[in-house]
Design a protein around this motif. Structure first.
Motif, PDB file in Angstrom:
ATOM      1  N   ASN A 121      18.243 -19.452 -23.101  1.00 48.97           N
ATOM      2  CA  ASN A 121      18.541 -20.674 -22.351  1.00 48.97           C
ATOM      3  C   ASN A 121      17.293 -21.272 -21.714  1.00 48.97           C
ATOM      4  OD1 ASN A 121      21.710 -21.145 -22.139  1.00 48.97           O
ATOM      5  ND2 ASN A 121      21.361 -18.928 -22.113  1.00 48.97           N
ATOM      6  N   GLY A 122      16.215 -21.275 -22.494  1.00 46.85           N
ATOM      7  CA  GLY A 122      15.031 -22.016 -22.078  1.00 46.85           C
ATOM      8  C   GLY A 122      13.954 -21.252 -21.353  1.00 46.85           C
ATOM      9  N   LEU A 123      14.169 -19.977 -21.052  1.00 46.47           N
ATOM     10  CA  LEU A 123      13.152 -19.197 -20.334  1.00 46.47           C
ATOM     11  C   LEU A 123      12.619 -18.080 -21.227  1.00 46.47           C
ATOM     12  CD1 LEU A 123      14.220 -18.688 -16.607  1.00 46.47           C
ATOM     13  CD2 LEU A 123      12.711 -20.395 -17.596  1.00 46.47           C
ATOM     14  N   ASP A 124      11.530 -18.364 -21.908  1.00 46.72           N
ATOM     15  CA  ASP A 124      10.909 -17.355 -22.772  1.00 46.72           C
ATOM     16  C   ASP A 124       9.885 -16.585 -21.933  1.00 46.72           C
ATOM     17  OD1 ASP A 124      10.065 -15.865 -24.938  1.00 46.72           O
ATOM     18  OD2 ASP A 124       8.663 -17.401 -25.648  1.00 46.72           O
ATOM     19  N   LEU A 125      10.388 -15.667 -21.139  1.00 41.68           N
ATOM     20  CA  LEU A 125       9.544 -14.972 -20.161  1.00 41.68           C
ATOM     21  C   LEU A 125       9.264 -13.528 -20.561  1.00 41.68           C
ATOM     22  CD1 LEU A 125      11.281 -16.166 -16.877  1.00 41.68           C
ATOM     23  CD2 LEU A 125       9.186 -17.091 -17.900  1.00 41.68           C
ATOM     24  N   TYR A 126       8.157 -13.047 -20.050  1.00 44.77           N
ATOM     25  CA  TYR A 126       7.907 -11.611 -20.078  1.00 44.77           C
ATOM     26  C   TYR A 126       8.627 -10.996 -18.888  1.00 44.77           C
ATOM     27  CZ  TYR A 126       4.160 -12.444 -23.492  1.00 44.77           C
ATOM     28  OH  TYR A 126       3.451 -12.797 -24.611  1.00 44.77           O
ATOM     29  N   SER A 127       8.652  -9.675 -18.840  1.00 44.00           N
ATOM     30  CA  SER A 127       9.355  -9.022 -17.739  1.00 44.00           C
ATOM     31  C   SER A 127       8.528  -7.862 -17.193  1.00 44.00           C
ATOM     32  CB  SER A 127      10.741  -8.567 -18.193  1.00 44.00           C
ATOM     33  OG  SER A 127      11.445  -7.919 -17.170  1.00 44.00           O
ATOM     34  N   ASN A 128       9.023  -6.647 -17.358  1.00 45.56           N
ATOM     35  CA  ASN A 128       8.423  -5.501 -16.673  1.00 45.56           C
ATOM     36  C   ASN A 128       7.276  -4.852 -17.434  1.00 45.56           C
ATOM     37  OD1 ASN A 128      10.473  -5.962 -14.855  1.00 45.56           O
ATOM     38  ND2 ASN A 128      11.075  -3.824 -14.717  1.00 45.56           N
ATOM     39  N   GLY A 129       6.343  -4.338 -16.664  1.00 48.54           N
ATOM     40  CA  GLY A 129       5.229  -3.579 -17.222  1.00 48.54           C
ATOM     41  C   GLY A 129       4.604  -2.712 -16.152  1.00 48.54           C
ATOM     42  N   ILE A 130       3.521  -2.066 -16.506  1.00 48.80           N
ATOM     43  CA  ILE A 130       2.830  -1.158 -15.584  1.00 48.80           C
ATOM     44  C   ILE A 130       1.904  -1.964 -14.690  1.00 48.80           C
ATOM     45  CG2 ILE A 130       1.273   0.820 -15.410  1.00 48.80           C
ATOM     46  CD1 ILE A 130       2.297   1.561 -18.295  1.00 48.80           C
ATOM     47  N   LEU A 131       2.064  -1.770 -13.389  1.00 46.22           N
ATOM     48  CA  LEU A 131       1.287  -2.489 -12.382  1.00 46.22           C
ATOM     49  C   LEU A 131       0.395  -1.517 -11.624  1.00 46.22           C
ATOM     50  CD1 LEU A 131       4.247  -4.523 -10.844  1.00 46.22           C
ATOM     51  CD2 LEU A 131       2.631  -5.351 -12.559  1.00 46.22           C
TER      52      LEU A 131
ATOM     53  N   GLY B 255       0.798  -1.218   0.000  1.00 47.43           N
ATOM     54  CA  GLY B 255       0.000   0.000   0.000  1.00 47.43           C
ATOM     55  C   GLY B 255       0.827   1.263   0.000  1.00 47.43           C
ATOM     56  N   THR B 256       2.152   1.114  -0.007  1.00 45.76           N
ATOM     57  CA  THR B 256       3.024   2.294  -0.047  1.00 45.76           C
ATOM     58  C   THR B 256       2.851   3.038  -1.370  1.00 45.76           C
ATOM     59  OG1 THR B 256       4.627   1.071   1.301  1.00 45.76           O
ATOM     60  CG2 THR B 256       5.399   3.089   0.240  1.00 45.76           C
ATOM     61  N   TYR B 257       2.583   2.278  -2.433  1.00 45.50           N
ATOM     62  CA  TYR B 257       2.382   2.869  -3.758  1.00 45.50           C
ATOM     63  C   TYR B 257       1.096   2.334  -4.379  1.00 45.50           C
ATOM     64  CZ  TYR B 257       7.099   4.637  -3.324  1.00 45.50           C
ATOM     65  OH  TYR B 257       8.208   5.308  -2.877  1.00 45.50           O
ATOM     66  N   ASP B 258       0.508   3.162  -5.248  1.00 44.92           N
ATOM     67  CA  ASP B 258      -0.730   2.782  -5.940  1.00 44.92           C
ATOM     68  C   ASP B 258      -0.446   2.054  -7.243  1.00 44.92           C
ATOM     69  OD1 ASP B 258      -2.410   4.383  -4.086  1.00 44.92           O
ATOM     70  OD2 ASP B 258      -1.352   6.063  -5.035  1.00 44.92           O
ATOM     71  N   ALA B 259       0.704   2.315  -7.817  1.00 49.74           N
ATOM     72  CA  ALA B 259       1.049   1.753  -9.117  1.00 49.74           C
ATOM     73  C   ALA B 259       2.565   1.779  -9.271  1.00 49.74           C
ATOM     74  CB  ALA B 259       0.379   2.547 -10.243  1.00 49.74           C
ATOM     75  N   GLY B 260       3.043   1.134 -10.323  1.00 46.59           N
ATOM     76  CA  GLY B 260       4.479   1.132 -10.521  1.00 46.59           C
ATOM     77  C   GLY B 260       4.877   0.354 -11.756  1.00 46.59           C
ATOM     78  N   PHE B 261       6.195   0.198 -11.895  1.00 51.08           N
ATOM     79  CA  PHE B 261       6.781  -0.516 -13.018  1.00 51.08           C
ATOM     80  C   PHE B 261       7.563  -1.687 -12.460  1.00 51.08           C
ATOM     81  CE2 PHE B 261      10.109  -0.816 -16.456  1.00 51.08           C
ATOM     82  CZ  PHE B 261       9.240  -1.200 -17.470  1.00 51.08           C
ATOM     83  N   GLY B 262       7.074  -2.905 -12.690  1.00 51.04           N
ATOM     84  CA  GLY B 262       7.706  -4.052 -12.061  1.00 51.04           C
ATOM     85  C   GLY B 262       7.543  -5.329 -12.860  1.00 51.04           C
TER      86      GLY B 262
END
Length: 361
Positions: free
Chosen positions: A231-241, A96-103
C-alpha cells in the motif's frame, strides 16, 4: 700471520652475525608467542544487546550466536535481553542502556534528524521487506484503508508498525488524527481485535499470523490484512544497530558482532530446527511447531527477496533507502532529511560471498 689474523677476524664476524641473527629470530618468535598468548587470554569485549521482541522464532539466531559459541569465537561476551518493540530498541540504545540491538531503521531515520550524532547506526539490514501490517476482522466494517478513520487501533507501545502508520495514512489519503491509538501489552493485541475492544491492530505480520493460529483462528479467512509494502510504503525494517559510543571506542567489536550474527542467521535460515531447539533452552515452554512456523514465515517473507538474492543479507539498495528517508521525513515533518551514512553503514559487513542465503531451508 697477518693474513691468518684477518681471516680469523672475518670468520669471527660471520659467526657473530649468525649468532645475532638467530638471537633476533628467537626474540621475534618469543614476542609472537607472547602476543598470541595475550590475545588468547584477553578479556572478551562485553556488549549489551537488546532484542526487538520476546524470545520467539524470529529471534532464534541471536541465541544461536551466543549458545553455539559464535560470539566467543569472535572475542565477544554478549548479554542478550528481550525487547518490547523495534522502535523502543532504538531509544534504549540511544540512552546508553545498551551497546547494540535489533531494531527499526525508520526510527533511526527519525532520530538522526531530531538528535543528530546520538542515533544508533544500522550495520546489517535483516528484514529487507518490512513486516508491517494493519489487521482487521474479515466480517468487520473496515474494508479499505480509508475505513480505519474514526476507529480504535491497538498496538504495543514502542511498536515500529504503529510509528509507521502515519506515513501509511499519508500515502493513502487517510486522516490519521481521527484514529484513536490504544497501547497495550504485546500478548493482548490480537485478543483486543478478536473481542472487539479494538477495530484494527498494527503488528508485525509473523507475530499476529502465528498468534491467530495459537488462538485457533484462520489468519486468512477470519481477518483482512493491509500490508504496508502493498500500500505504497516500500520500506526497510529491522537490522543490527550499534551505538555511537561502541562505534567510536571499539569498531573491531562491531565487525566481530556482525560476523558472528551473520554466521548464525545463515545457519538458522538453512536449518530452522537448530534455531528453535536453541530457543527452547531459553524459553522451555516454547511451542516448537508454532515457533518454527513463525521463523520460517519470517525467513520467507522478510529475508528471501530479489534484493537479498542480488546483494546478500545485510546490505541494501541506496536508492531505496534514500526514498525511505524522504518518506519518513515528509510524513513526520522532519526539519531535515538525514544522509544515508547517518542511518546505515556497510563498512562492517562480511564479504558478499559470506552473506548469500541457500536456496531453501
Amino acid at each position: 700471520m697477518v693474513q691468518n689474523l684477518h681471516g680469523r677476524e672475518r670468520i669471527g664476524t660471520l659467526v657473530w652475525g649468525q649468532f645475532v641473527k638467530r638471537l633476533f629470530v628467537r626474540i621475534l618468535v618469543g614476542l609472537a608467542a607472547i602476543a598470541v598468548a595475550a590475545a588468547a587470554n584477553a578479556e572478551p569485549a562485553k556488549i549489551r544487546f537488546i532484542l526487538d521482541w520476546k524470545a520467539q522464532g524470529p529471534g532464534a539466531w541471536f541465541y544461536v550466536a551466543r549458545d553455539k559459541g559464535y560470539f566467543q569465537a569472535e572475542g565477544l561476551d554478549v548479554l542478550i535481553d528481550q525487547g518490547d518493540g523495534s522502535a523502543a530498541a532504538v531509544s534504549k540504545i540511544m540512552t546508553g542502556t545498551y551497546d547494540a540491538g535489533f531494531g527499526d531503521i525508520n526510527a533511526v531515520i527519525q532520530n538522526a534528524a531530531l538528535h543528530p550524532g546520538e542515533q544508533p547506526l544500522m550495520v546489517y539490514m535483516l528484514y529487507n521487506r518490512a513486516p508491517y501490517a494493519l489487521i482487521v476482522k474479515a466480517d468487520g466494517p473496515i474494508k479499505t484503508l480509508k475505513d480505519v478513520e474514526g476507529h480504535v487501533l491497538a498496538a504495543p507501545a514502542g511498536s515500529a508498525t504503529e510509528r509507521m502508520f502515519k506515513p501509511l495514512a499519508l500515502k493513502n489519503g487517510v486522516d490519521a488524527s481521527t484514529v484513536k491509538v490504544l497501547n497495550a501489552a504485546p500478548n493482548l493485541i490480537e485478543q483486543l481485535l478478536v473481542t472487539g475492544q479494538a477495530d484494527v491492530i498494527a503488528q508485525f505480520a509473523p507475530t499476529s499470523y502465528m498468534n491467530f493460529l495459537a488462538m485457533k483462528k484462520s489468519p486468512e479467512k477470519d481477518f483482512r490484512w493491509f500490508f504496508y509494502s502493498e500500500n505504497g510504503l516500500d520500506l526497510y525494517s529491522n537490522g543490527i544497530l550499534v551505538s555511537q559510543k561502541l562505534l567510536k571506542e571499539n569498531p573491531e567489536a562491531v565487525r566481530h558482532l556482525v560476523a558472528a550474527l551473520n554466521r548464525a542467521i545463515l545457519d538458522v535460515a538453512a536449518n530452522p530446527d537448530l534455531g528453535i531447539t536453541t530457543l527452547m533452552n531459553v524459553e522451555p515452554l516454547t511451542n516448537f511447531d508454532l515457533e518454527k512456523q513463525r521463523l520460517i514465515y519470517t525467513i520467507d517473507q522478510q529475508l528471501r527477496t530479489e534484493e537479498v538474492a542480488k546483494l546478500g543479507l545485510g546490505d541494501l539498495d541506496d536508492n531505496r533507502l534514500q526514498a525511505a528517508i524522504k518518506t519518513v521525513a515528509d510524513a513526520y515533518g522532519l526539519s531535515r532529511q538525514p544522509s544515508m551514512d547517518e542511518v546505515f553503514s556497510r563498512a562492517f559487513l562480511p564479504p558478499k560471498a559470506d552473506r548469500m542465503m541457500s536456496p531453501g531451508h
